[in-house]
Every structure is written in structure tokens, then in C-alpha cells.
Design an enzyme around this catalytic site. Structure first.
Site, mmCIF file in Angstrom:
data_model
loop_
_atom_site.group_PDB
_atom_site.id
_atom_site.type_symbol
_atom_site.label_atom_id
_atom_site.label_comp_id
_atom_site.label_asym_id
_atom_site.label_seq_id
_atom_site.Cartn_x
_atom_site.Cartn_y
_atom_site.Cartn_z
ATOM 1 N N GLU A 108 -14.467 -36.087 6.164
ATOM 2 C CA GLU A 108 -13.417 -34.912 6.153
ATOM 3 C C GLU A 108 -13.198 -34.371 7.430
ATOM 4 O OE1 GLU A 108 -11.638 -33.205 4.268
ATOM 5 O OE2 GLU A 108 -12.379 -32.904 2.072
ATOM 6 N N ASP A 109 -12.109 -33.968 7.711
ATOM 7 C CA ASP A 109 -11.463 -33.093 9.007
ATOM 8 C C ASP A 109 -12.396 -31.953 8.837
ATOM 9 O OD1 ASP A 109 -9.982 -32.261 6.975
ATOM 10 O OD2 ASP A 109 -8.149 -32.617 7.969
ATOM 11 N N ASP A 112 -12.408 -25.664 4.331
ATOM 12 C CA ASP A 112 -12.220 -24.378 4.480
ATOM 13 C C ASP A 112 -12.762 -23.598 3.296
ATOM 14 O OD1 ASP A 112 -10.582 -22.301 5.159
ATOM 15 O OD2 ASP A 112 -8.641 -22.986 4.360
ATOM 16 N N PHE A 161 -6.757 -20.563 12.181
ATOM 17 C CA PHE A 161 -5.892 -21.735 11.730
ATOM 18 C C PHE A 161 -6.004 -22.675 12.845
ATOM 19 C CE2 PHE A 161 -2.348 -24.848 11.004
ATOM 20 C CZ PHE A 161 -2.480 -24.922 9.671
ATOM 21 N N ARG A 174 -1.132 -33.535 15.248
ATOM 22 C CA ARG A 174 -2.167 -34.420 15.115
ATOM 23 C C ARG A 174 -2.802 -34.879 16.241
ATOM 24 N NH1 ARG A 174 -2.606 -34.364 9.337
ATOM 25 N NH2 ARG A 174 -0.692 -34.336 8.127
HETATM 26 P P1 5GP Z 1 -10.000 -26.410 1.387
HETATM 27 O O1 5GP Z 1 -10.059 -27.199 0.018
HETATM 28 O O2 5GP Z 1 -11.601 -26.627 1.885
HETATM 29 O O3 5GP Z 1 -9.687 -25.032 1.228
HETATM 30 O O4 5GP Z 1 -8.979 -27.277 2.507
HETATM 31 C C1 5GP Z 1 -9.319 -28.358 2.961
HETATM 32 C C2 5GP Z 1 -8.221 -28.998 3.504
HETATM 33 O O5 5GP Z 1 -7.246 -27.850 3.943
HETATM 34 C C3 5GP Z 1 -8.378 -29.648 4.701
HETATM 35 O O6 5GP Z 1 -8.605 -30.959 4.692
HETATM 36 C C4 5GP Z 1 -6.947 -29.545 5.560
HETATM 37 O O7 5GP Z 1 -5.888 -30.277 5.390
HETATM 38 C C5 5GP Z 1 -6.502 -28.017 5.248
HETATM 39 N N1 5GP Z 1 -6.917 -27.087 6.223
HETATM 40 C C6 5GP Z 1 -8.019 -26.154 6.266
HETATM 41 N N2 5GP Z 1 -8.056 -25.323 7.113
HETATM 42 C C7 5GP Z 1 -6.995 -25.976 7.895
HETATM 43 C C8 5GP Z 1 -6.809 -25.731 9.454
HETATM 44 O O8 5GP Z 1 -7.584 -24.429 10.006
HETATM 45 N N3 5GP Z 1 -5.905 -26.237 10.088
HETATM 46 C C9 5GP Z 1 -5.089 -27.051 9.384
HETATM 47 N N4 5GP Z 1 -4.276 -28.012 10.223
HETATM 48 N N5 5GP Z 1 -5.649 -27.609 8.091
HETATM 49 C C10 5GP Z 1 -6.513 -27.006 7.305
#
Ligand code: 5GP
Length: 185
Positions: A108-109, A112, A161, A174
Site C-alpha cells: 500500500e502507498d 488513512d 494531504f 506522482r
Molecule cells: P483509506 O481507505 O485508508 O481512507 O484511504 C486509502 C487511500 O486514500 C490511499 O490508497 C490513497 O489513494 C488515498 N489517500 C489517503 N490519504 C491520502 C493523501 O494524503 N494523499 C493522497 N494523494 N492520497 C491519499
């Protein structure tokens, strides 16, 4: 930015503040790879990259892990106000490989709220892998709503963010080799 419409944001000037430098990213990925290789030994592992944000992390991590690695990708519905309000994660691109009996390491990147990862863990575990672990380059613990396990975390970051090193804002940034906080000016 999340919660705002894309059109609104596209008109806004933005500024970038470096959060994690290129050198720090690469050092941490090197040590993550060493830790993962120690844990898995010679066992074959299947790296499952979550598109699109993990593409650079997966590329660097996989090269440092060395041999006995297979690679596949999965893509979920993109981040946005719709997703956070509905709480639904959809699979846009499924795996090509049958993961039954495999040692799956989900790459995973960023984690959140934890919604995407919770969903992916459920989706993959019913396919009976031999093992299922997660490595995430970034984690925002303060933003967590859905508690979920992450075996390997690169960096814990504040609830801001971020873009760069695979992470986008409207498909931009990216290709930055570092992680930056994106702020409206
Ligand atoms: P979650 O489901 O954990 O809320 O969010 C996961 C996805 O939200 C990540 O894989 C990413 O695509 C996006 N995301 C969450 N936080 C960020 C952020 O700070 N920057 C960016 N560019 N994408 C985010």
C-alpha cells in the site's frame, strides 16, 4: 483535496512542503526490505500492489527484496468525498493470479481511515492465501476510523494531504521522488 470538488481545487494555486526526502525514503525502503526478507526467508512471496499510488514503492521495494518474488496488482475505487461518505470500496481491477496457498504481501502507498485496507484484507483472505501481510509506505494513525493490521509501516505521518512518490492530486505529482504536504496557497 479530499472533501472539496476537483474543479474548485484545480483552480487553486498550491504549495509543496517536503515531508520525507528522497534519501530518507530510500533508506527506509532498504531497511523495510531487509526486515521483510528476514521474516520470509527463502519462501516465495506474491507482492500485490494497490494501484495506482503504490507503483513506485512497489518498484523500489521489489528490487531490494531480490529473488523469489511474484507481482500482481489490484485497484480500488479512487479516493474522494463520495467514498468517504458512502463507506464503500469497489474493486476496479482484480488480481490476475490465483492467490490460494501463496504468501501474499499487500503493498500500500498510504493507510488513512483504514477503509480500503480493511476491505482488501477481507477480499484477499477469503481466497485462502497461505499468509497475508501488509506493508504500507505511509500511515496516518490520527485519521484511522477502521482499525486494521499493518505488519510493516514505512513512516507514520501527521494527518495532512500528501503527494509524491506515487501519490497524486488529480493525477499530478506522482512522479515526485519525495513526499510533500500539498497546501492551497
Ligand atoms: P483509506 O481507505 O485508508 O481512507 O484511504 C486509502 C487511500 O486514500 C490511499 O490508497 C490513497 O489513494 C488515498 N489517500 C489517503 N490519504 C491520502 C493523501 O494524503 N494523499 C493522497 N494523494 N492520497 C491519499
Amino acid at each position: 483535496m479530499p472533501g472539496e470538488s476537483m474543479q474548485q481545487c484545480a483552480r487553486m494555486p498550491e504549495s509543496l512542503e517536503t515531508l520525507i526526502s528522497q534519501a530518507d525514503l530510500q533508506d527506509r525502503i532498504e531497511s523495510l526490505a531487509e526486515e521483510i526478507r528476514r521474516d520470509y526467508g527463502d519462501q516465495q512471496m506474491l507482492l500485490v500492489g494497490v494501484l495506482k499510488g503504490s507503483y513506485l514503492f512497489l518498484a523500489d521495494l521489489s528490487r531490494r527484496l531480490g529473488g523469489n518474488v511474484a507481482i500482481d496488482f489490484v485497484q480500488t475505487s479512487s479516493y474522494g468525498a463520495e467514498k468517504s461518505s458512502s463507506g464503500v470500496v469497489q474493486i476496479r481491477k482484480d488480481l490476475d493470479i490465483n492467490i490460494e496457498g501463496q504468501n501474499v504481501l499487500l503493498v500500500e502507498d498510504i493507510v488513512d481511515t483504514g477503509l480500503t485496507l480493511t476491505h482488501l484484507r477481507e477480499l484477499l483472505s477469503v481466497r485462502k492465501p497461505n499468509s497475508l501481510k501488509v506493508v504500507s509506505l505511509l500511515s496516518k494513525p490520527e485519521a484511522r476510523v477502521h482499525q486494521t493490521q499493518i505488519e510493516y509501516v514505512g513512516f507514520e505521518i501527521p494527518n495532512a494531504f500528501v503527494v509524491g512518490y506515487g501519490l497524486d492530486y488529480s493525477e499530478r505529482y506522482r512522479n515526485l521522488p519525495y513526499i510533500a504536504i500539498l497546501r492551497p496557497e
